[in-house]
Write a protein that holds these residues in place. Structure first.
Motif, PDB file in Angstrom:
ATOM      1  N   THR A  81       0.457  -4.529   2.882  1.00 24.21           N
ATOM      2  CA  THR A  81      -0.944  -4.194   3.123  1.00 24.21           C
ATOM      3  C   THR A  81      -1.353  -4.530   4.547  1.00 24.21           C
ATOM      4  O   THR A  81      -2.236  -3.894   5.120  1.00 24.21           O
ATOM      5  N   TYR A  82      -0.708  -5.533   5.122  1.00 20.62           N
ATOM      6  CA  TYR A  82      -0.877  -5.796   6.558  1.00 20.62           C
ATOM      7  C   TYR A  82       0.470  -6.198   7.139  1.00 20.62           C
ATOM      8  O   TYR A  82       1.372  -6.618   6.421  1.00 20.62           O
ATOM      9  N   ASN A  83       0.602  -5.997   8.440  1.00 24.48           N
ATOM     10  CA  ASN A  83       1.851  -6.285   9.154  1.00 24.48           C
ATOM     11  C   ASN A  83       3.025  -5.452   8.634  1.00 24.48           C
ATOM     12  O   ASN A  83       4.181  -5.832   8.751  1.00 24.48           O
ATOM     13  N   GLY A  84       2.716  -4.297   8.048  1.00 22.90           N
ATOM     14  CA  GLY A  84       3.759  -3.387   7.609  1.00 22.90           C
ATOM     15  C   GLY A  84       3.731  -2.118   8.438  1.00 22.90           C
ATOM     16  O   GLY A  84       2.764  -1.833   9.148  1.00 22.90           O
ATOM     17  N   THR A  85       4.798  -1.348   8.369  1.00 21.17           N
ATOM     18  CA  THR A  85       4.857  -0.060   9.064  1.00 21.17           C
ATOM     19  C   THR A  85       4.859   1.055   8.029  1.00 21.17           C
ATOM     20  O   THR A  85       5.778   1.149   7.208  1.00 21.17           O
ATOM     21  N   ASP A  86       3.817   1.877   8.031  1.00 18.51           N
ATOM     22  CA  ASP A  86       3.678   2.930   7.036  1.00 18.51           C
ATOM     23  C   ASP A  86       4.577   4.115   7.379  1.00 18.51           C
ATOM     24  O   ASP A  86       5.224   4.153   8.435  1.00 18.51           O
ATOM     25  N   LYS A  87       4.604   5.095   6.492  1.00 16.87           N
ATOM     26  CA  LYS A  87       5.499   6.234   6.660  1.00 16.87           C
ATOM     27  C   LYS A  87       5.232   7.011   7.939  1.00 16.87           C
ATOM     28  O   LYS A  87       6.140   7.632   8.505  1.00 16.87           O
ATOM     29  N   VAL A  92       0.809  -1.214   0.000  1.00 21.10           N
ATOM     30  CA  VAL A  92       0.000   0.000   0.000  1.00 21.10           C
ATOM     31  C   VAL A  92       0.847   1.271   0.000  1.00 21.10           C
ATOM     32  O   VAL A  92       0.302   2.375  -0.007  1.00 21.10           O
ATOM     33  N   ASN A  93       2.165   1.130  -0.031  1.00 24.17           N
ATOM     34  CA  ASN A  93       3.017   2.316  -0.078  1.00 24.17           C
ATOM     35  C   ASN A  93       4.454   1.904  -0.338  1.00 24.17           C
ATOM     36  O   ASN A  93       4.826   0.731  -0.208  1.00 24.17           O
ATOM     37  N   SER A  94       5.265   2.882  -0.726  1.00 24.94           N
ATOM     38  CA  SER A  94       6.710   2.735  -0.876  1.00 24.94           C
ATOM     39  C   SER A  94       7.280   4.141  -0.873  1.00 24.94           C
ATOM     40  O   SER A  94       6.532   5.126  -0.808  1.00 24.94           O
ATOM     41  N   CYS A  95       8.604   4.282  -0.969  1.00 30.34           N
ATOM     42  CA  CYS A  95       9.185   5.635  -0.923  1.00 30.34           C
ATOM     43  C   CYS A  95       8.785   6.453  -2.144  1.00 30.34           C
ATOM     44  O   CYS A  95       8.690   7.670  -2.085  1.00 30.34           O
ATOM     45  N   GLN A  96       8.569   5.791  -3.285  1.00 33.41           N
ATOM     46  CA  GLN A  96       8.154   6.401  -4.546  1.00 33.41           C
ATOM     47  C   GLN A  96       9.165   7.390  -5.116  1.00 33.41           C
ATOM     48  O   GLN A  96       8.814   8.232  -5.954  1.00 33.41           O
ATOM     49  N   ASP A  97      10.435   7.284  -4.666  1.00 33.76           N
ATOM     50  CA  ASP A  97      11.447   8.146  -5.279  1.00 33.76           C
ATOM     51  C   ASP A  97      12.791   7.448  -5.519  1.00 33.76           C
ATOM     52  O   ASP A  97      13.734   8.080  -5.978  1.00 33.76           O
TER      53      ASP A  97
END
Length: 307
Positions: free
Chosen positions: A71-77, A46-51
């Protein structure tokens, strides 16, 4: 694997689920790619650094140099722990949302967002997609049966390699595999030695790679997409003697996942599934542990809420 912490690093409490399909009910003021009412999907990230180069140049966000956000068990920004699709709704950055083609039912699209892309990506990347090639699939489960369906849609001669002869009828008659090998049958394996251009290995338990590497031609590649709790020993001699390779592959980028959905829609490829209500989830989980599912459970969240 995550629920049982087999890959280590699991965060509890955990809400799993990363094969999600549904309808857009609300969008943010800056969203331009989707509108309310669109049929969409959310896969394994559901996310990444995108750069970084992986995100911007390769368009392979799953290999983000700073780590993709699961999407689960991850740590978002923002430091929050992501919770997955076993829920009434999800909130996602539009860059990690997929369009579900009209030809795909939502229940068919959802399992493709992990099982489908996990095998589609290496089939494309390692060139196993040429009509007339001979490619093996090790393991006939959620990933394995999707690999067979995708390979057959590409015109590839497909061989299933399994420890269980009881799966042969379904492999040939239902999935359309061209050949079926029992890996415990030494005579069968000896006859098939050196016949495959490539192998998609979906095993997530302990195994001996030498058994399967013997099936490859010179310069053949076995791509591993299953992740055993402990890595198997390297079959160094076979790799040296016939220039064979072992490689790995992790899902696919957002662009390639959209390509996969479009391919499956146009070619009538979908997972074999069993749809359940949410109150059956614990029973379904127990059945998964016992391999008592063909080949994915799909939770009808909206139907469960109504009922």
């Amino acid at each position: 694997h995550q629920v049982k912490n087999e890959w280590k690093g699991s965060k509890y409490p955990m809400v799993p689920g990363h094969e999600i399909a549904g309808i857009v009910t609300e969008i943010g003021s800056d969203v331009t790619k989707f509108k309310v009412g669109d049929r969409v999907g959310v896969g394994c990230m559901v996310n990444s650094c995108q750069d970084c180069d992986a995100c911007l140049v390769l368009k392979e966000e799953q290999y983000c140099s700073k780590g993709m956000v699961g999407t689960y068990n991850g740590t978002d920004k923002d430091g929050t722990v992501t919770q997955g699709g076993y829920s009434s709704h999800v909130l996602v950055n539009e860059n990690f949302v997929l369009n579900v083609p009209a030809k795909l039912a939502l229940s068919d699209a959802a399992p493709l967002l992990c099982a489908g892309i996990t095998v589609y990506s290496p089939i494309r990347k390692f060139g196993f997609d040429k009509p007339g090639m001979s490619v093996g699939v090790v393991g006939l489960g959620g990933l394995g049966h999707m690999a067979v369906k995708i390979l057959k849609a590409m015109g590839v001669t497909t061989t299933i390699i399994s420890t269980s002869v009881s799966k042969k009828e379904e492999a040939i008659s239902v999935l359309g595999a061209d050949q079926f090998l029992v890996s415990k049958d030494e005579a069968q394996m000896k006859v098939a030695a050196g016949t495959l251009d490539g192998i998609v290995n979906t095993i997530s338990a302990q195994y001996d790679p030498n058994v399967y590497m013997s099936l490859l031609k010179v310069d053949g590649t076995m791509v591993c997409v299953g992740a055993p709790p402990e890595p198997p020993a390297m079959p160094t001699w076979q790799m040296i003697a016939q220039r064979k390779r072992i490689a790995g592959s992790l899902i696919g980028g957002i662009a390639e996942t959209q390509e996969m959905l479009d391919f499956c829609a146009e070619n009538g490829v979908a997972c074999m599934t069993e749809t359940i209500n949410a109150d059956y989830a614990n029973t379904a989980y127990a059945r998964v542990i016992k391999s008592d599912v063909r080949y994915r459970f799909v939770i009808d969240v909206q139907g469960s809420l109504i009922n």
